[in-house]
Structure formats: C-alpha cells, structure tokens
Design a protein around this motif. Structure first.
Motif: not given
Lengths: 465, 477
Positions: A29, A32-35, A79, A83, A87, A126, A372-373, A376
């Motif tokens: 996660t 994924w979110r930091a990409e 998603e 958050p 996901p 995505r 993750n909360r 991003s």
C-alpha cells in the motif's frame, strides 16, 4: 517426458494459488500510494531471451491461460476514496488481453533493450491490471519477451517466481493445462464503500485501541528509564540506518532518474558461488562484490578514486542464511578499494551481517500502517528520507533448469529494477548454471555507458579466473 | 564460583576436538572480551585524576561519547582522545600502560577467557588479540596471556612523541575485520577453520570473518544479531569487584582474626602451654575470619598435607588471602619465611605474633644465611615451613619464576617438599586490594617430593613449576 509434464502441472497448480490475498499489504500500500513514476517507481521489467520466435497464436493462448490460472493478472487495484482502508484487488470486468500483450519487430537485441527501457519508463494505467508484455521478433538470433510488472502485483522476487512457475519444462504443447478455480469474480467494490467499511472497522476497534494505548502509556510511566533508554536506542539505530553508509560517488551524478538504460550480462554461476564460499559469504554477497568490482574498474578508468560507496542491499529478517520470507532494504558501505574478489566478498559479508545489530531494520515495515493513513505526499516523502545509494543490488533465484515458453527455449531471464534515486539497480537471477545480470543505469549519471558495460564484463572474467 | 562453566568446558572440548596447528587462528577482542570493562576508561580515569584534562576537552569528550551512543560516529571519541595525546612521550605512555595494568587491568582479566586462550595455545593455534585499542593498552595483557600477536590501532610516533594521528584506520568495525583478514593472509591462516571472540555490536564484521565466531558476554545488539545469525553465545563470569558488603565483611573478618589470636593466646596462657596456645590461635585466626568473610575451601588431596610432616610447603602466590588460606590448611606447627619489610604490613602484623615467622633481610646476605640456619633447626625439630617460591605476589594467575631458597632448605633439613596449588585467591582478593570477596577457594595438593639435593635441583624445580602450570591450566576433577 511424462515426469516433466507432471512436474509442470504441480507447479502450475501452485501458481493458481499464488498471491490470493484480497488486499494490498501495508508495505505494498505504501509503495502504491507513494508512487511517483518514474523517479519513485515500483516497476520491474523482465527481459526473457528466447531461442526462436514462438508461434504467436500459441503464445497468446498460453498467456491467456496464464491470466486465467493466476487471477491477479486480470485484477485491478480499487482505492477507497479516503485512505481509511487498504486498497483491494477486484476483477477487471473490462479486461482485454490485447491491451496488455502485443508484438513488435526490431532489428537486433540492442534495439529491443532500448524499447524495453522506454516501456519501463511509461507509467501504468492504474485502473487496469498492472502488467504489460511485448514479444520482440525479427532479431537475427531468436526473440525476446519483455514483461513489465508493478510492485503491487509482484515484487521482483515474486515476478521471477511467477514466471518460473508459468513456464513449461518442455518444448511441446501441453494440452488440458490446469486452471484456477473458476471463482465468481468478487463483486466490484465501490471506492466509497471501501472507505466507509474501513472507517467502520477503525471506529469499532477504537475503544480497544484506546485501551491498549492507555495501558502501554501506563506501563511506560511506571518504568520511565527503561522506555526512554529503549526509545533512544531505537532512535540511534534509525539514525545510523538513515545516515551512515558512505558519501555518494561524484562519478555517478547528476541523477535525474528519467533516462533508463538497460544492460544485460551473463556470468557462469559456479565460479561466482565458489568465490562466495571462499569469502565466507552467500551468492548475494558475491553479487554485491561483483557490482562493486565493476564499479571499481569504472572509477579507475575514469581516474576517479573512491574508497567506498553506499549500496542498497536486501537483508533477510529471518535467519541470515535461509531464504526467509521477510526482508528489509538497508544501506551498506561498499568497499571500492579491495582488488581481490574473495576479500571483497568477505568485506561485503561483514557489512551485511552488521546490519543485524540494528533494531530499527524493520522501521519502514513498522511505520507502513501509520503512513498509509496519511495523505500520499507524506508517505512519498517518508520513502525519500533514506539517503539513496549509488547502486541497489538484488539476487533472485530463477528456474533451476531449462524452461520453455510456447515452444521457445528460455535462454536468459534478466530483471531490470526501478531507479529510486540510485545510479544503478542490478538484479542477478540464477537461471540453470548461469547468473543473468540485469543492470538498469541512470544514463544521465554515467558518462561512459559502453565503458561501464566493459568494466562489468571484465569483472565477471576476474570472478571466473 | 569455582571451576569453569559447563558452556566454557564444552567450548574448550570443541577446540580440543577440532583442527590443531598454527594455520588455525584464534582472535580475541580486548575490551569486554578478554577483560571486563573498558581499558580506555581506566586510562581516561587516570588522565582525569592527573588533571591532564582541560574542561573544554572534557566537555568535548562527553558530547562526542553521547553522540556516538545516539547513532553518531562512535569512533570519533577515540580520535578526540588520540589528538589530545599529541606531543606526549610514547615511552611515558607505555609506562603508564604497565602501571595501570598492574594496579587495575590485570584484575579484570576474565578467568574463563584465559582458559579459552590457553586451550587455543595448547592446540598450537595462532592466537592474536584483535582490538581497536592501542598497543599500550593491549601489550601488557597479551604478554600476561602469552599472546604474541596484536592486530590493533597504531598511533603515529615522531621523535618519541605522539602526533595525535593514527597510522592507518582505527581498527573498529569493518577495519578490524579487514585487519584480521590481512593478518590471516600474512600468517597463512585458514579463516574458515579459525575462531574469533568479541562482545561489541561493532564486532559482527570481525566475527563473521572466521568460520567459528563466538559472541562473548555480548552487547545487547550483538546478542540479538547472534541469535539471528545462529552464532554461539558464551556468558563468562566477571572477576568479582569489591562490593560495599564485601568491604564490610572484610572489616569484620579482620576483627575476627584479631579476636582469634587473642583468644588462642589467652587459652595458651591459661593452660600454661604457649605452643598449644599458638596452634589454637592459628585455628581461630584463620577459621573465624574466613567464615565471617564468606570464604570456604574446596581441597583436593587434603591427606597429602599430613603424610609428610615436617615439610616445606610451597604454594603459588597471588593474593594476601593466600596466607590465611594456607594457615587454615596447615592448621598447626608451621611458620613462614617472610621478607623483613613485610613485618610492619598491617595485615601481617597480627599473624606474625602467632606464627613467629623467620624474618629475612634480603639486603644483608650474611644475616639472611644466619636466619636460614636457624630455620633449618626449627624444621628438624618439627615445625613445618610455608614458602611462596615466586617470592612476590603475581598480578594475575600466571606463575612467576621459582626461587631456589625453599628447595635449598629442603635439601639442608632433609625434609620433603609438599606443593600446594591455589587457584582463585587472586579473584577473591585482588593483588593490591584490601577487600575480600566471598567465594570458594580451590586448592590442590600435589604429590609430595622427597630427597632434595643440590645436584639436580634446577631441573626438579623446573619440573615442579611445570606441574603447577599444568594444574592451573587443567584443574583436576
């Protein structure tokens, strides 16, 4: 012949159960979110050399079968709108194999590698299944299959595992291949529902969490010295992991992360293993030593003496010599002044094992659920806090013997990892008796790419001597 | 308390069962491994006492040390210390090392580490101390352990003075590991067969360079790493430090000794028999204080103490505790020969009233000979003699050379020599300490040796000394 087929079927059945978790893990996660493609990318590309161009229809049919066997290849990430939850994977009702698999013609292998790097640099859609495959034909000696896969779907280790699982042990077609359960596709989750469900779970567990926190605080208040001491020790460990490795090499800059160049080379595995043994290390240590040896030659050639560079390695969090399941990435100081490969392996071994004294080795794993909360942006910058090494080095176990894809023999399998701030990412995949080394180079940071390739080839020869 | 722990015994057995010879090496870290604590702290403490440290240097040292603990560069503290030594004389510093070894560091050598070193030496292994410390800290310890090789940080010396710089890197962490690998190449050592012992979290690279690493009394982070890497961990007992309680008991014991002497003599006077009074005083003056201090004895071959009387009892000497221990063993009808200077030692003065020692004036050989003639007469008339042939207390359990005096007396008086090996008195009461710690003293009485003559005396003394060494190295079960 029958034995081989049995072995294949066994492996394929195992592939069907591969990675069936409905949600992304906290670490996935986070990535994924930091990409932020391509500079902070989680994409790996696999280049597979084939001895001949396979029959296209048979190749398409085999890939179609593969996506039915491994459902993840037909699923996309959904998603939640906010958050509050991880996901989820959901079947993509609009899945179209033709979107993901195509073929192209190139004049030679060099051109194929240029194309492969370009494919890798393009971001994924995505909202679709996170892979893309291109079969390259028209080369004088055989063909190549380039597969791009997102980290959320499979990390490099998983990618190689998956490919080894899907390939066949024989050239001939296997009729009636097994399929995964024809499970009814999960109901397409709605992003809002996901967020609400996640929030509801959070609220439901709130009293429990609050109680646990209160209890922990109470215990901490009762033994303040112990808590302060262990917090300080943990903080010190984090500080060491994030800062102390080595100054980056001036020869490997400036890095933009936007110009990827793929190099591949082969090294006989047995000499590599025996150097590792003599140096008291593992194949991973030998791979790092090999890369350092190549870079040492390159720096010597460029007349730019450097005694150490920061190298990113993967450390098993289980027993060091096992191929455990839990890994952490960490930086070591890679020795650049040791000429003897055996001695260099021993030095690398010492550096890698020394990481085991760091209690904060799993800090990112531990922080992932919390990060993750957050929006991003926070997660993305958390991933950037660690100083980027000059090179990442990774070793992956590939298929132990000869494999085929739709009738074409696999002659080499090279993994080209992303370049998150590094000048090079090197992946060594064991294929039968050969180590297939894939090097992704930031072309803006390396002035003499051909020279670098020669240096690596010379170092492979030195290891074999 | 006595003997080696099961884990150490097993480790030694594994060394004995493994490959032998100089191509196998054993590398020992110094601080925290061979010795308990940090020798650098001892040196720094001495600098502080000598007011050699300016407030600014002190502050810088403290800040650097704290930063090193909190994830900064832990070797900076040493470089701060090295640069502060700029301009100091190397010779004076080496002398300081010797002095601090005798007064402080010798007492911190772990007995079980010594046993491991000796096991490797018996196996013919190449034994080396590998440490980030300098040779001024290591050399005295290595010499005492009979270790020839040092792999250590070198300081640059010009015209007999330190420049404040190091020659090559400080051998810490990865540099110690590469120092060990270079040493192995130079000396033809097979690292895969070799052993390494270390305790610090920075020792992982050093330990991983050999085939048989051992985390010895490891730092908590090394303990965690060792568990993950599957390395053996050995926890050795530390030399007993003088606790406040032990100090209190010592005071009580001294009082007990005086009371014992007084009571014994009073008893003798009351019975009108000074001889019996003395013997009673010896019993009370040795039993009472040892019981009060919590010291007991574990004696092997106690019967040999009685089969050949009168005799000359020879023992190795590490501690002021040796005299009461031997007094309790011999129990009655014995005396000692002591140097005249010791006559006014507060610890000896009470005892000397009872056992009436023969005081020898070493500076005057004529009077010494006269005294000894008198001693021979006393022996012939039934009083046994207790002598420490090393002449002086050793700082560590390593035996000093044996002087001949005791054996000449045996030849002249025609009495046997009864060798008594004392193992750990030095641990219960350190050489220069006034504090006696509770524990069990291990004693082994060797086979009495008769018929001493001048002709083969040197060879027999050498053979006897070897027996002492062997007994200390491999304590009989």
């Amino acid at each position: 012949m029958n034995d081989v087929a049995d072995e294949d079927v066994e492996r394929w059945v195992a592939a069907a159960g591969w990675s069936a978790a409905p949600e992304l893990t906290p670490m996935q996660t986070l990535l994924w979110r930091a990409e932020r493609h391509p500079v902070q990318s989680s994409t790996s590309t696999v280049v597979i050399d084939l001895d001949r161009a396979p029959d296209w229809d048979r190749f398409v049919a085999a890939t179609d079968w593969g996506t039915r066997l491994v459902r993840r290849l037909r699923q996309r990430v959904v998603e939640p709108v906010v958050p509050t939850a991880a996901p989820t994977w959901a079947d993509d009702p609009t899945f179209d194999l033709a979107y993901h698999l195509r073929r192209e013609r190139v004049a030679d292998r060099e051109e194929m590698l240029v194309h492969a790097a370009q494919i890798a640099l393009r971001p994924f859609d995505r909202t679709r299944p996170l892979w893309e495959g291109v079969l390259y034909e028209g080369m004088p000696d055989g063909a190549a299959y380039v597969l791009k896969i997102h980290h959320a779907l499979a990390d490099p280790l998983g990618t190689v595992q998956l490919l080894s699982m899907l390939q066949s042990g024989r050239r001939a077609h296997t009729p009636r291949k097994p399929l995964g359960d024809e499970a009814v596709a999960p109901v397409e989750p709605h992003p809002v529902d996901l967020a609400v469900t996640g929030l509801r779970t959070d609220v439901a567990s709130l009293p429990e969490t609050a109680l646990a926190t209160a209890r922990r605080l109470g215990r901490a208040a009762a033994r303040p010295q112990v808590v302060v001491a262990s917090t300080l020790r943990y903080g010190a460990s984090v500080r060491r992991l994030l800062t102390q490795a080595a100054p980056p090499s001036p020869e490997l800059s400036p890095r933009t992360g936007r110009m990827w160049t793929f190099l591949t080379l082969d090294a006989p595995l047995e000499p590599l293993r025996s150097v590792a043994r003599l140096g008291g290390g593992t194949l991973d240590d030998a791979a790092v030593a090999l890369v350092l040896g190549g870079l040492r030659r390159y720096h010597a050639r460029r007349d730019s003496p450097v005694t150490e560079i920061p190298v990113g390695v993967r450390v098993s969090l289980d027993r060091a010599d096992d191929l455990g399941n839990r890994f952490a990435g960490a930086l070591i100081s890679g020795p650049m002044s040791i000429e003897d490969p055996v001695d260099r392996v021993a030095a690398v071994r010492g550096e890698v094992l020394s990481l085991h004294t760091e209690r904060a080795l799993e800090v990112l794993d531990a922080a992932a659920p919390l990060l993750n909360r957050m929006p991003s942006v926070v997660a993305a910058s958390a991933l950037r806090t660690a100083e980027a090494p000059d090179a990442f080095v990774l070793t992956l176990p590939g298929p132990p013997r000869r494999r085929y894809m739709a009738g074409a023999e696999v002659q080499g399998m090279y993994v080209l990892g992303p370049l998150p701030g590094a000048a090079l990412t090197v992946c060594l995949v064991t294929c039968g008796d050969t180590a297939c080394v894939g090097v992704n180079v930031d072309a803006s940071a390396v002035a003499d790419l051909a020279g670098l390739a020669e240096c690596f080839a010379e170092e492979v020869a030195a290891f074999s001597a | 308390m006595s003997g080696l722990s099961t884990a150490v015994t097993e480790a030694i057995e594994a060394i004995e069962a493994g490959p032998q010879g100089p191509s196998v090496a054993a590398f020992f870290d110094l601080d925290g491994t061979l010795v308990a604590g940090y020798t650098a702290a001892t040196f720094y403490g001495d600098r502080l006492k000598g007011r050699d440290v300016s407030p600014a240097e002190f502050l810088r040292t403290v800040v650097t040390a704290v930063d090193g603990e909190l994830g900064g560069d832990p070797t900076r503290i040493a470089h701060v210390a090295f640069s502060a030594m700029r301009g100091e004389s190397e010779e004076a510093f080496a002398d300081l090392g010797e002095r601090l070894f005798r007064s402080k560091i010798a007492g911190t050598i772990r007995r079980e580490s010594r046993a491991l070193v000796m096991a490797h030496q018996r196996a013919g292994h190449t034994v080396a101390v590998a440490s980030a410390a300098t040779k001024y800290q290591i050399a005295p310890v290595a010499r005492d352990l009979g270790v020839e090789h040092l792999v250590c940080t070198r300081l640059v010396v010009e015209d007999g003075q330190f420049t404040g710089a190091t020659d090559g890197p400080m051998l810490w962490g990865r540099h110690k590991a590469s120092g060990v690998r270079a040493f192995a190449r130079e000396h033809g050592v097979d690292l895969a067969q070799s052993y390494a012992y270390g305790n610090g979290y920075e020792d992982v690279a050093f330990l991983s360079s050999v085939g048989h690493p051992t985390a010895l009394n490891p730092h908590r982070d090394l303990r965690a790493a060792a568990a993950r890497l599957g390395w053996p961990v050995l926890d050795l007992s530390d030399p007993v430090g003088g606790s406040l309680l032990a100090a209190g008991r010592t005071a009580v014991a001294l009082a007990g000794m005086n009371a014992g002497v007084g009571l014994g003599l009073a008893y003798g006077l009351a019975r009108g028999d000074l001889h019996e009074g003395r013997n009673a005083a010896i019993r009370l003056a040795t039993h009472l204080p040892m019981a009060l201090a919590g010291v007991s004895m574990n004696v092997l071959h106690q019967e040999r103490l009685w089969t050949h009387r009168p005799a000359i009892f020879v023992a190795n000497h590490q501690s002021a505790l040796d005299i009461p221990v031997l007094g309790r063993l011999l129990e009655r009808d014995f005396t000692i020969v002591a140097k005249k200077e010791a006559r006014w030692d507060p610890r000896a003065v009470v005892g000397s009233v009872v056992i009436d020692p023969a005081w020898i004036d070493r500076s005057d050989s004529h009077s010494a000979r006269a005294t000894l003639d008198g001693v021979v007469d006393r022996i012939r008339s039934g009083t046994s003699l207790m002598i420490f042939p090393e002449g002086t207390r050793s700082a560590t359990p390593v035996l000093g050379p044996f002087r001949k005096g005791a054996f000449h007396l045996a030849a002249q008086a025609g009495v046997p020599v009864v060798p008594v090996v004392l193992r750990n008195t030095g641990e219960l009461m350190r050489r220069s300490s006034l504090v006696l710690n509770p524990g069990v003293v291990d004693v082994c009485v060797l086979e009495p040796e008769t018929d001493w003559s001048v002709d083969d005396m040197s060879e027999r003394i050498a053979a006897l000394r070897t027996k002492f060494e062997q007994t200390l190295a491999r304590w009989p079960a």
